[in-house]
Each structure stands twice: as structure tokens, then as C-alpha cells.
Scaffold this motif. Sequence first.
Motif, short mmCIF file in Angstrom:
data_model
loop_
_atom_site.label_atom_id
_atom_site.label_comp_id
_atom_site.label_asym_id
_atom_site.label_seq_id
_atom_site.Cartn_x
_atom_site.Cartn_y
_atom_site.Cartn_z
N VAL A 39 0.89 -1.28 0.09
CA VAL A 39 -0.25 -0.23 -0.10
C VAL A 39 0.81 1.22 0.08
N PHE A 40 0.82 2.04 -1.15
CA PHE A 40 1.79 3.13 -1.23
C PHE A 40 0.73 4.49 -0.64
N VAL A 41 1.28 5.03 0.34
CA VAL A 41 0.42 6.22 1.13
C VAL A 41 1.28 7.54 0.68
N GLY A 42 0.39 8.26 -0.04
CA GLY A 42 1.01 9.65 -0.14
C GLY A 42 0.65 10.85 0.65
N ILE A 43 1.43 11.68 0.89
CA ILE A 43 1.10 12.66 1.93
C ILE A 43 0.87 13.97 1.06
N LEU A 44 -0.45 14.40 1.08
CA LEU A 44 -0.88 15.64 0.50
C LEU A 44 -0.73 16.90 1.19
N ASN A 45 -0.42 17.83 0.29
CA ASN A 45 -0.76 18.13 -1.05
C ASN A 45 0.39 17.50 -1.66
N GLY A 46 1.74 17.91 -1.22
CA GLY A 46 2.93 17.92 -2.15
C GLY A 46 3.18 16.71 -3.04
N SER A 47 2.67 15.58 -2.54
CA SER A 47 3.37 14.33 -3.07
C SER A 47 2.50 13.65 -4.31
N VAL A 55 3.66 5.33 -9.08
CA VAL A 55 2.80 4.16 -9.38
C VAL A 55 2.54 3.86 -10.87
N LYS A 56 2.67 4.77 -11.84
CA LYS A 56 2.60 4.68 -13.34
C LYS A 56 3.84 3.81 -13.50
N LYS A 57 4.95 4.00 -12.75
CA LYS A 57 6.14 2.99 -13.23
C LYS A 57 6.17 1.69 -12.53
N TYR A 58 5.35 1.62 -11.60
CA TYR A 58 5.63 0.51 -10.57
C TYR A 58 5.14 -0.72 -11.31
N PRO A 59 6.12 -1.83 -11.51
CA PRO A 59 5.86 -2.90 -12.37
C PRO A 59 4.67 -3.91 -12.09
N LYS A 60 4.36 -3.88 -10.71
CA LYS A 60 3.52 -5.02 -10.21
C LYS A 60 2.02 -4.43 -9.54
N PRO A 61 1.10 -4.91 -9.21
CA PRO A 61 -0.31 -4.44 -8.70
C PRO A 61 0.23 -3.94 -7.45
N CYS A 62 -0.43 -2.57 -6.86
CA CYS A 62 -0.23 -2.01 -5.78
C CYS A 62 -1.57 -1.35 -5.65
N GLU A 63 -1.44 -0.83 -4.12
CA GLU A 63 -2.92 -0.03 -3.67
C GLU A 63 -2.00 1.29 -3.47
N VAL A 64 -2.95 2.38 -3.82
CA VAL A 64 -2.70 3.79 -3.44
C VAL A 64 -3.64 4.42 -2.57
N THR A 65 -3.36 5.11 -1.62
CA THR A 65 -4.09 5.97 -0.70
C THR A 65 -3.41 7.36 -0.45
N PHE A 66 -3.92 8.34 0.20
CA PHE A 66 -3.48 9.45 0.60
C PHE A 66 -3.97 9.88 1.90
N ILE A 67 -2.93 10.44 2.67
CA ILE A 67 -3.42 11.02 3.92
C ILE A 67 -2.84 12.48 3.76
N VAL A 97 4.29 1.66 2.24
CA VAL A 97 5.51 2.62 2.05
C VAL A 97 4.76 4.00 1.91
N ILE A 98 5.33 4.72 2.88
CA ILE A 98 5.09 6.18 2.84
C ILE A 98 5.79 6.83 1.52
N LEU A 99 4.82 7.75 0.86
CA LEU A 99 5.74 8.30 -0.42
C LEU A 99 5.64 10.06 -0.15
N GLU A 100 6.65 10.32 0.30
CA GLU A 100 6.62 12.00 0.69
C GLU A 100 7.40 12.62 -0.54
N ASP A 101 7.16 13.96 -1.05
CA ASP A 101 7.66 14.52 -1.83
C ASP A 101 9.09 14.93 -1.12
N ILE A 102 8.98 15.57 -0.13
CA ILE A 102 10.23 16.12 0.66
C ILE A 102 10.38 15.84 2.02
#
Length: 369
Positions: A39-47, A55-67, A97-102
Motif C-alpha cells: 500500500v503506497f501512502v502519499g502525503i498530500l498535497n505535495g506528493s 505508481v505509473k512506473k511500478y511494475p506490479k499490482p499495488c494499492e494507493v491511498t493518501f493522507i 510505504v509512505i511516499l513523501e515529496d520532500i
Amino acid sequence: MIKLHDLYFKTFISEEEIDAAVQRMVDEISNDIQDEIPVFVGILNGSFMFVSDFVKKYPKPCEVTFIKLASYEGLKSSEDIHRLIGLTQDLSGRKVVILEDIIDSGNTLSEVYRIFKNEQVDELKIATLFYKPEAYKKDFKLHYVGIEIPNKFIVGYGLDYNGLGRDLPSVYQLKTTQHMTNLVLFGPPGAGKGTQAEFLKNTYNLVHISTGDVFRFNIKNETALGMLAKSYMDKGELVPDQVTIDMLNAEVEKNADANGFIFDGFPRTNAQAEALDKLMDSKDSQINAMIALEVDDEILVQRLLKRGETSGRKDDADESIIRNRIKEYYKKTAILKDYYTAQDKYYGVDGEGSIEEITERLNAVIDSL
Ligand code: AMP
């Protein structure tokens, strides 16, 4: 260069560099996670932009959500509390996996850990596209880092300055020196540079640096620089480049807060022009235009001989020295026309006519920049 609200930003990280960094992170993370569905968790708004590309590049199935990080006013008005909201999904037993912009100070990251403390996740990893090691004050491990950057304010690719800049596909850095107008006023001796520079300086609130004047001031005060320059100046020759460049750098440094400069009598050689570009670059600025006053040789000789009657300048009194200065100008310095033409910054202005007419022509060029 771009302007957002009141500030100027310069290009910093290109779309290609960002794309390569995102791809590297995808490769690393997909390699570590193998076949499990993360599960990829993006931190809004920046990410939002980073997560989307990731996730467009991620080669396998995944889930995406935001906080989202929300600000609540604290008990004391100075103490705003930041809280992450939006985690509604059950993430027990999942690889997150938390996905942070910065990541800079790491304060948001503390919030992330606070929120995830009670979630029974199998694994929590942190991935950040940009990371400022000099600003980071926490101990949390950063598992994946895209690009390390210095502690400078950046915008673009999701990051904003007061709401603007998130949409930019590349990253820009705040300019340390805000916008300056820098002009090179050019022309043979007697073209009227000094007279016109006075008007321009007042109209556009610029600092006027005439290298000839600075040398003459040093000669009058019998400084070491003056003594050195005198031997060249008396013959109508150019003072050596390094001496002149060092002197000019010092003059610019003396006026660090200027709105911009009028360089008069500088540069006169390619080496000086290159040194000036370097100096402007170090100030996050540039030369905006080279404005050349164009005057016929015979008119120049007449003007200078006339000035010599009252100016007391040795190099104005003698016709052969005057002609040598004009010759030097064309021999060594007319090549600068090519230098600035190549940068699309050369503006020739007719320097014959009344002082007022010439001023008007110069103002028209500067206003058009
Ligand atoms: P000016 O007042 O600009 O005509 O300059 C008078 C003299 O100062 C020149 O003939 C040179 O000897 C010296 N000088 C002024 N600016 C420069 C420069 N950028 N490079 C070398 N010599 C200079």
C-alpha cells in the motif's frame, strides 16, 4: 527563471533528473517488496505528482491511498498543531510505504509515526523523493531517498510557494538575490556613456560603475592600484584583465543590496565579459542587455578634444592618444558585440544627436527589456 508571487526562482532539477530518480526508487522498492501487494501512502498535497509518476512506473499490482496534513490552531495562538488526517483503511498486516515529496525537518514524519504506531502494519517504510540532510532533525530511518538537496527553498513538481508552483513539471530553487537589472553600457571613448549613465542611474535606480572613474579615483589617491593602472592609462592602453576584474568584483561587492548595475567601460575584453557573467551568476543574476552607443570616429575625436580643454584628462588632450584609444576600442573590444549578440543581448543605439534624444533612445531599449 520564474516569478511566483513576489519571489524569483531559478531552474534547479529537470524533468529528466526527476524521472530518473523516480525510476531508481521504483526499481529499489519493487525489488525489496517482491510479489506482495504494497500500500503506497502519499502525503498530500505535495506528493500527488510524485505518487502519480511512481505508481505509473511500478511494475506490479499495488494499492494507493493518501493522507493529508491538516493544521489545527493550538491552545496558544502561536502553537499550531499539525495532524495527519484521512487514514480510514485497515492496514493490519500490510506492507506500507509512505511516499513523501520532500523531507526537511522531519516534523511530518513524526506525525506519520504517531499515526501508524497503533496500526498493526507488517512493515512501514519511508520513501522520499527529495531530502534535505542539513535540515533533518529526527532519528527516523529514511529507507528510500531519491535526490539529496541543499537546505534551499524549492518549488515545483507538487511543491508550492503560497499555493503557486505545484503544477510545474520540474523543480526550481529560490534565488538568493532577487531581481536585478544589469546593463553594460558600451561605446567608444567620447560616445557619451558617462553622461547617459547618470540619467539611467537615476531613472532606474541603479548603481553606476565606471572602471575608468574608479581607476582615476585610485590614481588621485595614489593607491597601489592607481599607480599600477596609471602606466597603462597614460598611454591609452588597457589595464591588465586580472587587475581590472578584481577591482570590478570589489566594486560590485561594495553594493550588495543594489537594484542592479550599469557597467560603464567594463567589460572591454572577452575574458572580462566571461568574468562578469560568472560574477552575475554567483549573485543568481545576469546581464540583461549590452547597450552600445554608436558614434562616428571623427565626431568622437572632436568631442574628446573639446572635453580635454576642461577635463584635465591627459588622455583627452592629445589627438594621437585619442585615436589610439578609439583604435584599441575597435581592436580589442568590438568583439564583445559578438559576445553579447550570441546571447541575444546586444542593442545598438544611435549615439549622435542631442543628449535628450539619446537618453530617450536608451530609455526605450531598457523599457522594452
Ligand atoms: P575610460 O574612462 O572608460 O575611457 O577608461 C580610461 C582608461 O582606463 C582606459 O583607457 C584604460 O586604460 C583604463 N580602463 C578602464 N576600464 C578598463 C577595463 N575594463 N579594462 C582595462 N582597462 C580599463
